[in-house]
Design an enzyme around this catalytic site. Sequence first.
Site, PDB file in Angstrom:
ATOM      1  N   LYS A   9       0.821  -1.220   0.000  1.00 18.50           N
ATOM      2  CA  LYS A   9       0.000   0.000   0.000  1.00 18.50           C
ATOM      3  C   LYS A   9       0.856   1.272   0.000  1.00 18.50           C
ATOM      4  O   LYS A   9       2.063   1.239   0.292  1.00 18.50           O
ATOM      5  CB  LYS A   9      -0.912  -0.014   1.234  1.00 18.50           C
ATOM      6  CG  LYS A   9      -1.962  -1.128   1.215  1.00 18.50           C
ATOM      7  CD  LYS A   9      -2.879  -1.013   2.439  1.00 18.50           C
ATOM      8  CE  LYS A   9      -3.957  -2.087   2.442  1.00 18.50           C
ATOM      9  NZ  LYS A   9      -4.903  -1.906   3.579  1.00 18.50           N
ATOM     10  N   TYR A  49     -12.839  -3.313  -2.728  1.00 17.35           N
ATOM     11  CA  TYR A  49     -13.307  -3.043  -1.361  1.00 17.35           C
ATOM     12  C   TYR A  49     -14.840  -2.960  -1.325  1.00 17.35           C
ATOM     13  O   TYR A  49     -15.388  -2.174  -0.542  1.00 17.35           O
ATOM     14  CB  TYR A  49     -12.670  -1.749  -0.841  1.00 17.35           C
ATOM     15  CG  TYR A  49     -11.232  -1.900  -0.355  1.00 17.35           C
ATOM     16  CD1 TYR A  49     -10.793  -3.064   0.293  1.00 17.35           C
ATOM     17  CD2 TYR A  49     -10.313  -0.867  -0.516  1.00 17.35           C
ATOM     18  CE1 TYR A  49      -9.483  -3.195   0.735  1.00 17.35           C
ATOM     19  CE2 TYR A  49      -8.994  -0.993  -0.059  1.00 17.35           C
ATOM     20  CZ  TYR A  49      -8.592  -2.163   0.564  1.00 17.35           C
ATOM     21  OH  TYR A  49      -7.295  -2.295   1.014  1.00 17.35           O
ATOM     22  N   PHE A  57     -15.666   5.455   6.550  1.00 15.19           N
ATOM     23  CA  PHE A  57     -14.251   5.704   6.263  1.00 15.19           C
ATOM     24  C   PHE A  57     -13.853   5.362   4.836  1.00 15.19           C
ATOM     25  O   PHE A  57     -12.728   5.642   4.411  1.00 15.19           O
ATOM     26  CB  PHE A  57     -13.367   4.920   7.247  1.00 15.19           C
ATOM     27  CG  PHE A  57     -13.548   3.416   7.188  1.00 15.19           C
ATOM     28  CD1 PHE A  57     -12.939   2.652   6.209  1.00 15.19           C
ATOM     29  CD2 PHE A  57     -14.362   2.771   8.125  1.00 15.19           C
ATOM     30  CE1 PHE A  57     -13.113   1.282   6.155  1.00 15.19           C
ATOM     31  CE2 PHE A  57     -14.535   1.389   8.074  1.00 15.19           C
ATOM     32  CZ  PHE A  57     -13.907   0.647   7.085  1.00 15.19           C
ATOM     33  N   ARG A  85      -1.976 -14.258   4.982  1.00 16.45           N
ATOM     34  CA  ARG A  85      -2.792 -13.474   5.930  1.00 16.45           C
ATOM     35  C   ARG A  85      -2.124 -13.450   7.311  1.00 16.45           C
ATOM     36  O   ARG A  85      -2.068 -12.423   7.973  1.00 16.45           O
ATOM     37  CB  ARG A  85      -4.199 -14.082   6.094  1.00 16.45           C
ATOM     38  CG  ARG A  85      -5.178 -13.787   5.000  1.00 16.45           C
ATOM     39  CD  ARG A  85      -5.663 -12.361   4.994  1.00 16.45           C
ATOM     40  NE  ARG A  85      -6.661 -12.038   5.989  1.00 16.45           N
ATOM     41  CZ  ARG A  85      -7.356 -10.902   5.991  1.00 16.45           C
ATOM     42  NH1 ARG A  85      -7.173  -9.989   5.044  1.00 16.45           N
ATOM     43  NH2 ARG A  85      -8.224 -10.658   6.922  1.00 16.45           N
ATOM     44  N   THR A  91      -5.929  -6.301  11.013  1.00 10.19           N
ATOM     45  CA  THR A  91      -6.133  -5.008  10.352  1.00 10.19           C
ATOM     46  C   THR A  91      -5.587  -3.845  11.178  1.00 10.19           C
ATOM     47  O   THR A  91      -4.917  -2.956  10.637  1.00 10.19           O
ATOM     48  CB  THR A  91      -7.648  -4.804  10.099  1.00 10.19           C
ATOM     49  OG1 THR A  91      -8.169  -5.972   9.468  1.00 10.19           O
ATOM     50  CG2 THR A  91      -7.899  -3.583   9.218  1.00 10.19           C
ATOM     51  N   ARG A 102       2.449  -6.109   9.813  1.00 14.44           N
ATOM     52  CA  ARG A 102       1.743  -4.980  10.437  1.00 14.44           C
ATOM     53  C   ARG A 102       2.183  -4.803  11.894  1.00 14.44           C
ATOM     54  O   ARG A 102       2.367  -3.686  12.367  1.00 14.44           O
ATOM     55  CB  ARG A 102       0.225  -5.204  10.341  1.00 14.44           C
ATOM     56  CG  ARG A 102      -0.333  -5.035   8.914  1.00 14.44           C
ATOM     57  CD  ARG A 102      -1.750  -5.561   8.804  1.00 14.44           C
ATOM     58  NE  ARG A 102      -2.415  -5.194   7.550  1.00 14.44           N
ATOM     59  CZ  ARG A 102      -3.596  -5.666   7.171  1.00 14.44           C
ATOM     60  NH1 ARG A 102      -4.256  -6.526   7.946  1.00 14.44           N
ATOM     61  NH2 ARG A 102      -4.137  -5.286   6.021  1.00 14.44           N
ATOM     62  N   ASN A 112      -1.911   0.373   6.939  1.00 12.78           N
ATOM     63  CA  ASN A 112      -1.407  -0.875   7.519  1.00 12.78           C
ATOM     64  C   ASN A 112      -0.567  -1.682   6.523  1.00 12.78           C
ATOM     65  O   ASN A 112      -0.468  -2.894   6.620  1.00 12.78           O
ATOM     66  CB  ASN A 112      -2.573  -1.685   8.113  1.00 12.78           C
ATOM     67  CG  ASN A 112      -3.639  -1.979   7.088  1.00 12.78           C
ATOM     68  OD1 ASN A 112      -3.432  -1.770   5.890  1.00 12.78           O
ATOM     69  ND2 ASN A 112      -4.785  -2.480   7.527  1.00 12.78           N
ATOM     70  N   HIS A 115      -2.221  -5.342   1.751  1.00 12.34           N
ATOM     71  CA  HIS A 115      -3.495  -6.047   1.604  1.00 12.34           C
ATOM     72  C   HIS A 115      -3.162  -7.507   1.329  1.00 12.34           C
ATOM     73  O   HIS A 115      -2.209  -7.800   0.609  1.00 12.34           O
ATOM     74  CB  HIS A 115      -4.292  -5.489   0.424  1.00 12.34           C
ATOM     75  CG  HIS A 115      -5.389  -6.427   0.003  1.00 12.34           C
ATOM     76  ND1 HIS A 115      -6.605  -6.470   0.651  1.00 12.34           N
ATOM     77  CD2 HIS A 115      -5.426  -7.412  -0.937  1.00 12.34           C
ATOM     78  CE1 HIS A 115      -7.353  -7.421   0.103  1.00 12.34           C
ATOM     79  NE2 HIS A 115      -6.662  -8.016  -0.852  1.00 12.34           N
ATOM     80  N   GLU A 126      -9.470 -11.986  -6.748  1.00 12.72           N
ATOM     81  CA  GLU A 126      -8.567 -10.827  -6.678  1.00 12.72           C
ATOM     82  C   GLU A 126      -7.378 -10.986  -7.634  1.00 12.72           C
ATOM     83  O   GLU A 126      -6.966 -10.013  -8.269  1.00 12.72           O
ATOM     84  CB  GLU A 126      -8.095 -10.614  -5.236  1.00 12.72           C
ATOM     85  CG  GLU A 126      -9.237 -10.141  -4.342  1.00 12.72           C
ATOM     86  CD  GLU A 126      -8.819  -9.807  -2.915  1.00 12.72           C
ATOM     87  OE1 GLU A 126      -7.694 -10.177  -2.508  1.00 12.72           O
ATOM     88  OE2 GLU A 126      -9.627  -9.164  -2.216  1.00 12.72           O
TER      89      GLU A 126
HETATM   90  P1  IDP Z   1      -7.961  -6.316   5.967  1.00 10.78           P
HETATM   91  O1  IDP Z   1      -7.113  -5.425   5.070  1.00 10.78           O
HETATM   92  O2  IDP Z   1      -7.225  -6.670   7.226  1.00 10.78           O
HETATM   93  O3  IDP Z   1      -8.508  -7.514   5.245  1.00 10.78           O
HETATM   94  P2  IDP Z   1     -10.632  -5.107   5.792  1.00 10.78           P
HETATM   95  O4  IDP Z   1     -11.639  -5.124   6.881  1.00 10.78           O
HETATM   96  O5  IDP Z   1     -10.864  -5.939   4.588  1.00 10.78           O
HETATM   97  O6  IDP Z   1      -9.202  -5.438   6.478  1.00 10.78           O
HETATM   98  O7  IDP Z   1     -10.461  -3.574   5.353  1.00 10.78           O
HETATM   99  C1  IDP Z   1      -9.721  -3.234   4.209  1.00 10.78           C
HETATM  100  C2  IDP Z   1      -8.856  -2.024   4.498  1.00 10.78           C
HETATM  101  O8  IDP Z   1      -9.696  -0.885   4.756  1.00 10.78           O
HETATM  102  C3  IDP Z   1      -7.989  -2.144   5.735  1.00 10.78           C
HETATM  103  O9  IDP Z   1      -6.776  -2.848   5.514  1.00 10.78           O
HETATM  104  C4  IDP Z   1      -7.728  -0.686   6.060  1.00 10.78           C
HETATM  105  O10 IDP Z   1      -6.736  -0.119   5.198  1.00 10.78           O
HETATM  106  C5  IDP Z   1      -9.094  -0.064   5.733  1.00 10.78           C
HETATM  107  N1  IDP Z   1      -9.959  -0.032   6.924  1.00 10.78           N
HETATM  108  C6  IDP Z   1     -10.658  -1.057   7.474  1.00 10.78           C
HETATM  109  N2  IDP Z   1     -11.337  -0.675   8.577  1.00 10.78           N
HETATM  110  C7  IDP Z   1     -11.053   0.646   8.727  1.00 10.78           C
HETATM  111  C8  IDP Z   1     -11.460   1.631   9.710  1.00 10.78           C
HETATM  112  O11 IDP Z   1     -12.223   1.363  10.647  1.00 10.78           O
HETATM  113  N3  IDP Z   1     -10.964   2.887   9.551  1.00 10.78           N
HETATM  114  C9  IDP Z   1     -10.116   3.223   8.506  1.00 10.78           C
HETATM  115  N4  IDP Z   1      -9.731   2.334   7.576  1.00 10.78           N
HETATM  116  C10 IDP Z   1     -10.170   1.059   7.679  1.00 10.78           C
HETATM  117 MG    MG Z   2      -9.879  -7.542   3.682  1.00 14.78          MG
END
Ligand code: IDP
Ligand code: MG
Length: 154
Positions: A9, A49, A57, A85, A91, A102, A112, A115, A126
């Site tokens: 990212k 997404y 957000f 993963r 996350t 992370r 973070n 992905h 994907e």
């Molecule tokens: P993941 O990347 O760990 O699979 P997901 O829930 O799929 O997590 O969310 C995708 C991405 O969206 C996260 O990696 C993060 O960059 C962003 N994200 C998720 N939840 C939040 C939040 O509560 N606030 C801000 N950004 C978020």
């Molecule tokens: Mg995800």
Amino acid sequence: MERTLVLIKPDAIQRGLIGRIIGRFEEKGLKIVGLKFMKLGDQLLNEHYSHLLDKPFFPGTRSFMQSTPVIAICWEGLDSVETVRRLCGITKAREAAPGTIRGDLAMSVQANLVHASDSIETAAAEVKRFFDDSELFDYDSAATGTIYSQDELG
Ligand code: IDP
Ligand code: MG
């Protein structure tokens, strides 16, 4: 063998962490079968997404993901979806386990660093979304026979 998608990212690009992050996966024994640097358009990010489209957000996350090009990598390995993963960590980076990418290198929920596909079905979708067939390569890796035992390779 299983294939999965990783995106490096914009926060990782800006912080000069590309090499270290790719190194984590390489050292683990995963094999690169596709890699490119790309700017993500609105449509691709909305699909990628789609589970976040109605979150407050999401507009911020989309513009963060468009703030620099990202690196897309397709990794191959036994059980690579789950393995990748686990290497990434949860996350919310500041609570991610030490030893994970992370957990060791980031503090934010949004920024973070990486992905990673979250299931075998998602990984297949994907990889297809980010790579054309001609951008994915089948080749023999000299290390495969050392990284795995013969019975694991079948
Ligand atoms: P993941 O990347 O760990 O699979 P997901 O829930 O799929 O997590 O969310 C995708 C991405 O969206 C996260 O990696 C993060 O960059 C962003 N994200 C998720 N939840 C939040 C939040 O509560 N606030 C801000 N950004 C978020
Ligand atoms: Mg995800």
